[in-house]
Enzyme design. Structure first.
Site, PDB file in Angstrom:
ATOM      1  N   LYS A 150     -16.094 -16.070  -8.726  1.00 42.09           N
ATOM      2  CA  LYS A 150     -15.097 -15.530  -9.651  1.00 42.09           C
ATOM      3  C   LYS A 150     -14.206 -14.507  -8.937  1.00 42.09           C
ATOM      4  CE  LYS A 150     -14.684 -13.869 -14.373  1.00 42.09           C
ATOM      5  NZ  LYS A 150     -15.363 -13.488 -15.614  1.00 42.09           N
ATOM      6  N   ASP A 151     -14.827 -13.666  -8.099  1.00 41.85           N
ATOM      7  CA  ASP A 151     -14.046 -12.694  -7.327  1.00 41.85           C
ATOM      8  C   ASP A 151     -13.124 -13.404  -6.337  1.00 41.85           C
ATOM      9  OD1 ASP A 151     -14.990 -10.486  -8.598  1.00 41.85           O
ATOM     10  OD2 ASP A 151     -16.377  -9.858  -7.025  1.00 41.85           O
ATOM     11  N   HIS A 180     -24.833   0.305  -7.962  1.00 43.76           N
ATOM     12  CA  HIS A 180     -25.983  -0.599  -7.909  1.00 43.76           C
ATOM     13  C   HIS A 180     -27.255   0.011  -8.475  1.00 43.76           C
ATOM     14  CE1 HIS A 180     -24.373  -3.977  -5.153  1.00 43.76           C
ATOM     15  NE2 HIS A 180     -23.417  -3.450  -5.881  1.00 43.76           N
ATOM     16  N   SER A 208     -23.340  -3.042 -13.237  1.00 41.53           N
ATOM     17  CA  SER A 208     -22.048  -2.938 -13.902  1.00 41.53           C
ATOM     18  C   SER A 208     -22.202  -2.710 -15.395  1.00 41.53           C
ATOM     19  CB  SER A 208     -21.262  -4.233 -13.687  1.00 41.53           C
ATOM     20  OG  SER A 208     -20.981  -4.421 -12.337  1.00 41.53           O
ATOM     21  N   GLU A 242       7.155   7.767  -4.047  1.00 38.44           N
ATOM     22  CA  GLU A 242       6.813   6.369  -4.261  1.00 38.44           C
ATOM     23  C   GLU A 242       6.433   6.165  -5.725  1.00 38.44           C
ATOM     24  OE1 GLU A 242       7.834   4.561  -1.615  1.00 38.44           O
ATOM     25  OE2 GLU A 242       5.882   3.828  -0.957  1.00 38.44           O
TER      26      GLU A 242
HETATM   27  C1  HEM Z   1      -6.077   4.004   2.317  1.00 41.81           C
HETATM   28  C2  HEM Z   1      -5.427   3.205   3.105  1.00 41.81           C
HETATM   29  C3  HEM Z   1      -3.976   3.430   3.512  1.00 41.81           C
HETATM   30  C4  HEM Z   1      -2.872   3.694   2.725  1.00 41.81           C
HETATM   31  C5  HEM Z   1      -2.839   3.822   1.197  1.00 41.81           C
HETATM   32  C6  HEM Z   1      -1.725   3.790   3.615  1.00 41.81           C
HETATM   33  C7  HEM Z   1      -0.406   4.037   3.212  1.00 41.81           C
HETATM   34  C8  HEM Z   1       0.701   4.062   4.036  1.00 41.81           C
HETATM   35  C9  HEM Z   1       2.074   4.165   3.607  1.00 41.81           C
HETATM   36  C10 HEM Z   1       2.546   4.303   2.151  1.00 41.81           C
HETATM   37  C11 HEM Z   1       2.877   4.116   4.719  1.00 41.81           C
HETATM   38  C12 HEM Z   1       4.407   4.138   4.769  1.00 41.81           C
HETATM   39  C13 HEM Z   1       4.928   2.722   4.864  1.00 41.81           C
HETATM   40  C14 HEM Z   1       6.406   2.680   5.097  1.00 41.81           C
HETATM   41  O1  HEM Z   1       7.160   3.030   4.180  1.00 41.81           O
HETATM   42  O2  HEM Z   1       6.817   2.297   6.203  1.00 41.81           O
HETATM   43  C15 HEM Z   1       2.001   4.020   5.854  1.00 41.81           C
HETATM   44  C16 HEM Z   1       2.444   3.974   7.180  1.00 41.81           C
HETATM   45  C17 HEM Z   1       1.609   3.899   8.285  1.00 41.81           C
HETATM   46  N1  HEM Z   1       0.229   3.793   8.281  1.00 41.81           N
HETATM   47 FE1  HEM Z   1      -0.938   3.692   6.630  1.00 41.81          FE
HETATM   48  N2  HEM Z   1      -2.149   3.602   4.910  1.00 41.81           N
HETATM   49  C18 HEM Z   1      -3.512   3.395   4.893  1.00 41.81           C
HETATM   50  C19 HEM Z   1      -4.318   3.185   5.992  1.00 41.81           C
HETATM   51  C20 HEM Z   1      -3.908   3.285   7.330  1.00 41.81           C
HETATM   52  C21 HEM Z   1      -4.787   3.214   8.474  1.00 41.81           C
HETATM   53  C22 HEM Z   1      -6.313   3.042   8.423  1.00 41.81           C
HETATM   54  C23 HEM Z   1      -4.021   3.330   9.587  1.00 41.81           C
HETATM   55  C24 HEM Z   1      -4.566   3.300  11.010  1.00 41.81           C
HETATM   56  C25 HEM Z   1      -4.156   4.091  11.902  1.00 41.81           C
HETATM   57  C26 HEM Z   1      -2.632   3.477   9.160  1.00 41.81           C
HETATM   58  C27 HEM Z   1      -1.512   3.614  10.001  1.00 41.81           C
HETATM   59  C28 HEM Z   1      -0.197   3.733   9.588  1.00 41.81           C
HETATM   60  C29 HEM Z   1       0.949   3.819  10.478  1.00 41.81           C
HETATM   61  C30 HEM Z   1       0.922   3.794  12.012  1.00 41.81           C
HETATM   62  C31 HEM Z   1       2.078   3.925   9.662  1.00 41.81           C
HETATM   63  C32 HEM Z   1       3.551   4.049  10.120  1.00 41.81           C
HETATM   64  C33 HEM Z   1       4.174   2.706  10.158  1.00 41.81           C
HETATM   65  C34 HEM Z   1       5.008   2.437   8.927  1.00 41.81           C
HETATM   66  O3  HEM Z   1       5.504   3.373   8.312  1.00 41.81           O
HETATM   67  O4  HEM Z   1       5.187   1.253   8.615  1.00 41.81           O
HETATM   68  N3  HEM Z   1      -2.610   3.446   7.769  1.00 41.81           N
HETATM   69  N4  HEM Z   1       0.682   3.982   5.425  1.00 41.81           N
END
Ligand code: HEM
Lengths: 418, 253
Positions: free
Chosen positions: A241-242, A213, A217, A285
């Site tokens: 638009k967004d 900002h 942009s 991945e």
């Molecule tokens: C930048 C944001 C985030 C990214 C890129 C991300 C990415 C991921 C990925 C790739 C998995 C594995 C999914 C699977 O194969 O099951 C995962 C699982 C998990 N994430 Fe995140 N996550 C993010 C934010 C969060 C936040 C804020 C929380 C809050 C606590 C969280 C909690 C969990 C939990 C509990 C799991 C295990 C459950 C599962 O595997 O389905 N994540 N996350």
């Protein structure tokens, strides 16, 4: 542009003491934006929404997830079967990670084409690279949480990379693991960090927007706005638009979540982690595949690791590698062709990253790795000197060139505020 | 520029999708048709019920199904009393009782399918060193899971003459490496279907696959049904947003 006005006494009272309403008005409503932004400029706001989706679904998952090697896999199945709409929350989180990366990669390649990293937006760009690194760390640790075979072996392979560091490497790996192998302490710290890092990302996103900002942009022409006729208020033009872009994004996202939720995942992650059985192919991945290909195409472990991190570091110094005064690739005939080559190169790297490192894949991986670095370290610096850009238009609102126009240089003039 | 990105994104999704990446590995798996495929796909209840019979009478002696609770069998069209009766075929360990002792009792609807072996070591000991995996998510845990499972169960053959098959190993065209420690579980008429369907190997393989795919993703029908509503809503909503966008921007051009 327009001042913040209100009739509400309460709002006035608050705004006088904490000018949050006028702040929001200036940054989200009146905020002047170039009038010619294309749909390529939708991906920034989409990335922000993807981040919010990840945080909301993540927190809900964390309420049921158990960070213990003996219970993690079971707790995921519990979420999938017994928790009301648990399957939906998990599939959104799982596919959300992939879509977050798709959006951010498009956002980055937009910047690469239109020279959005050039002065005065260098810091804005570097903050973006920091966000990318944090996202990668977050996604990597998240993928270990379900404690399937790929979780376990992916974590093992990637943490082991640090053992390439001379002298202290092995000690660092033991310290990262909290033991002598990936185990319960590793899983628990990964969960703690996976919960923390997204909020660090939120903080860096704020800095990113603050820097944005300051000068506003960039735009498809890559030239600065010359006056108010070149700009329009953010609301309603870009809000609507967004919103439309968001609708398209959510539709495609929903197709995956509801009809192909495991398409982007790996079946091995539905097998509980087994430290005694190595899967035949350990693949990360999809969004890490280009970097994985770079890692594996270099025979020396330490150099491979350095190249992998270097592939991101080189982005951070890009503003000083590409010194061409013209921002937009539209006016750079030769740059344009190399840009397409880079795009193909990264796709090839991703494809090779999914294959075993042998035969033709190894050769392709090496060539593509070499080109990746050549592009940034040699091609771009040379183009800045030798390429003759096409004439730039005089202003955004007057894209039709009259006469010869004015070459390069124009962008180097100081920014004029609208 | 836009076209380039669309093309790149499509290329990306198709190259890296697990489906594409995985199909190349292992033996070629023939495509088998199931009613649960496609966006309107549902589980064939009759096939799933027959499949449960196959699991109960054949697979359950070696394989656990530990994430599946009997109560969820109601989804396959069983009445509550039938679910109770199905559960009661199994014994589970409960306790300790007020004497401090563990005891065996009939399973209830709220229990999950019990494991046939007390632990993995016992399972291996009974199966020549090989561990029969839990089948709760088996169709998710293999590339093209349902097709693979059908191919595996129908893929037993006489080993080729040059194959040096160790004792306790069987030749299977679908299994990676072709040598599997599971003896051919299905043979003509090994179960007698309650609904009178002829129990050929292919029929039983089909039925048990339908049952196990339901077991792996019991909410698949709700997911697809919900998806159709959500996507239709999003299409209309996005169309409206596009119209609004056109209207708002009209005065600019
Ligand atoms: C930048 C944001 C985030 C990214 C890129 C991300 C990415 C991921 C990925 C790739 C998995 C594995 C999914 C699977 O194969 O099951 C995962 C699982 C998990 N994430 Fe995140 N996550 C993010 C934010 C969060 C936040 C804020 C929380 C809050 C606590 C969280 C909690 C969990 C939990 C509990 C799991 C295990 C459950 C599962 O595997 O389905 N994540 N996350």
């Amino acid at each position: 542009m327009s001042e913040f006005k209100t009739n509400s006494k309460v709002v006035k009272w608050i705004d006088h003491r904490l000018p949050i309403f006028s702040f929001m008005h200036e940054e989200l409503h009146a905020y002047p934006a170039p009038r010619n932004l294309s749909y390529m400029w939708n991906f920034g706001s989409l990335a922000g929404i993807a981040l919010v989706i990840m945080i909301v679904t993540g927190i809900v998952l964390a309420m049921q997830y158990v960070a213990h090697t003996a219970h993690a896999f079971d707790s995921i199945e519990h979420i999938m079967r017994n928790v009301n709409y648990g399957w939906l929350v998990r599939y959104i989180h799982m596919n959300g990670a992939s879509f977050f990366f798709i959006v951010v990669y498009i956002h980055i390649f937009r910047g690469l084409y239109y020279g959005s990293y050039k002065s005065p937006r260098e810091l804005l760009w570097i903050l973006g690279v920091v966000i990318l690194l944090l996202m990668m760390a977050t996604a990597f640790m998240g993928y270990t949480l379900p404690w399937g075979q790929m979780s376990y072996w992916g974590a093992t392979v990637i943490t082991n990379l640090f053992s390439a560091i001379p002298v202290v490497g092995d000690s660092i790996v033991t310290w990262l693991w909290g033991g002598f192998a990936v185990g319960n302490p590793t899983l628990k710290r990964f969960f703690a960090l996976h919960y923390l890092l997204p909020f660090v990302i939120v903080a860096v996103v704020f800095l990113h927007l603050w820097a944005l900002h300051r000068f506003g942009s960039n735009n498809p022409l890559g030239i600065d706005a010359k006056g108010p006729q070149d700009k329009i208020p953010f609301h309603p033009y870009y809000t609507v638009k967004d919103a439309f872009g968001l609708g398209v994004f959510l539709t495609i996202f929903a197709l995956f979540v509801f009809f192909a939720p495991n398409y982007l995942g790996h079946p091995d992650n539905y097998i509980p982690a087994d430290p005694l059985q190595t899967p035949p192919h350990i693949v990360p991945e999809w969004y890490f595949l280009p970097f994985y290909a770079i890692l594996r195409s270099i025979p020396d472990k330490l150099l491979g690791v350095l190249a992998m991190f270097g592939a991101i570091a080189v982005l951070a110094v890009l503003p000083w590698l590409d010194r061409s005064p013209v921002r937009s690739g539209k006016f750079r005939p030769i740059f344009k062709q190399f840009y397409v080559l880079l795009l193909i190169d990264v796709l090839v790297l991703g494809w090779v990253g999914a294959k075993p490192p042998e035969g033709i894949y190894l050769v392709l991986g090496r060539v593509a790795t070499a080109y990746y670095f050549l592009h940034f370290l040699v091609v771009l610096p040379l183009l800045a000197v030798f390429e003759k850009p096409r004439p730039l238009p005089h202003s955004i609102s007057e894209p039709v060139l009259k006469g010869g126009g004015q070459a390069a240089g124009a962008t180097a003039k100081p920014m004029e505020k609208a | 520029m836009k076209r380039l990105f669309t093309a790149a994104t499509v290329a990306l999704l198709t190259t890296f999708g697990a489906g594409a990446a995985q199909a190349a590995e292992g033996a070629a798996i023939p495509d088998h048709e199931f009613s649960f495929e496609g966006i309107f796909g549902t589980f064939d209840r009759a096939a799933a019920q027959r499949g449960l019979q196959v699991y109960n009478q054949v697979c359950a002696s070696c394989h656990s199904l530990k994430y599946v609770a009997f109560r969820t069998l109601g989804d396959l069209g069983y009445e509550p009393e039938q679910v109770e009766a199905l559960a009661a075929q199994y014994q589970v360990t409960d306790g300790p009782n007020d004497q401090g002792e563990m005891y065996q009792r009939e399973a209830k609807a709220s229990d999950a399918f019990p494991s046939p072996f007390p632990n993995d070591a016992a399972a291996r000991a009974a199966n020549g060193g090989a561990l029969p995996p839990d089948l709760s998510v088996i169709t998710q845990a293999r590339p093209n899971g349902p097709d693979y499972l059908h191919a595996l169960l129908t893929g037993y053959e006489e080993a080729p003459a040059d194959a040096d098959l160790p004792p306790g190993q069987y030749w299977n065209t679908a299994f990676p490496g072709h040598q599997i420690a599971m003896p051919p579980p299905l043979s003509e008429g090994i179960v007698e279907y309650q609904d009178g369907t002829e129990a050929t190997v292919s029929q039983m393989a089909h039925d048990v696959t339908v049952f196990l795919h339901w077991a792996a993703e019991p909410h698949m029908e709700a997911r697809k049904r919900g998806g159709i509503g959500v996507v239709l809503f999003l299409l209309i909503f996005t169309g409206m947003l596009y119209a609004v966008k056109r209207k708002v921007w009209r005065d600019l051009h």
